[in-house]
Design an enzyme around this catalytic site. Sequence first.
Site, mmCIF file in Angstrom:
data_model
loop_
_atom_site.group_PDB
_atom_site.id
_atom_site.type_symbol
_atom_site.label_atom_id
_atom_site.label_comp_id
_atom_site.label_asym_id
_atom_site.label_seq_id
_atom_site.Cartn_x
_atom_site.Cartn_y
_atom_site.Cartn_z
ATOM 1 N N ASP A 294 35.484 34.501 87.537
ATOM 2 C CA ASP A 294 34.745 35.976 87.090
ATOM 3 C C ASP A 294 35.721 36.832 87.259
ATOM 4 O O ASP A 294 35.616 37.655 86.326
ATOM 5 C CB ASP A 294 33.644 35.890 88.287
ATOM 6 C CG ASP A 294 32.597 34.731 87.994
ATOM 7 O OD1 ASP A 294 32.466 34.016 87.015
ATOM 8 O OD2 ASP A 294 31.943 34.732 88.935
ATOM 9 N N ASP B 32 29.710 30.480 93.605
ATOM 10 C CA ASP B 32 30.151 31.902 93.903
ATOM 11 C C ASP B 32 30.322 32.026 95.371
ATOM 12 O O ASP B 32 29.616 31.308 95.923
ATOM 13 C CB ASP B 32 29.113 32.888 93.182
ATOM 14 C CG ASP B 32 29.353 32.773 91.695
ATOM 15 O OD1 ASP B 32 30.206 32.807 90.926
ATOM 16 O OD2 ASP B 32 28.341 33.161 91.286
#
Length: 153
Positions: free
Chosen positions: A135, A117
Amino acid sequence: MPKLKQGLIVAALVIALDQISKYIILQVFMWGDLLKVTGFFDLVRAHNTGAAFSLFANQPGWQQGFFITVASIASIVIIYLLRRDTGSVLSKLSLSLILGGALGNLIDRLNHGYVVDFLSFHINSYYWPAFNIADSAITLGAIFLIWDSFKKP
């Protein structure tokens, strides 16, 4: 062009953008590094062994196999739905975005044992959990599916 092929092209673009961006982050940032871009956006390098919002990240390891299995099954179901050639253009786009995002994060889990991330938004000291392009694609796909469900058939 058949719907399945179009859907797979969209999914492949999501995967490519996701994996290229994660590769760059892995090359440039060390784990935990942070680069302030604006007053509300930072680039970071975070490793997520859990689900969205790091749910189950602190578990002893069972979650990796579980999330790999869920992503694999979801991908198979989505490909089946894309092959059926029913539904609106928006629903096909939605499924394609979700497929690309699921496979992008699946690739990370298989290669690294975690999802990379790197996008971090915040307001003052309140930080939204870091996320990535996969995402974002999953979230947009889900929003589009919900939107499409309100339209008359």
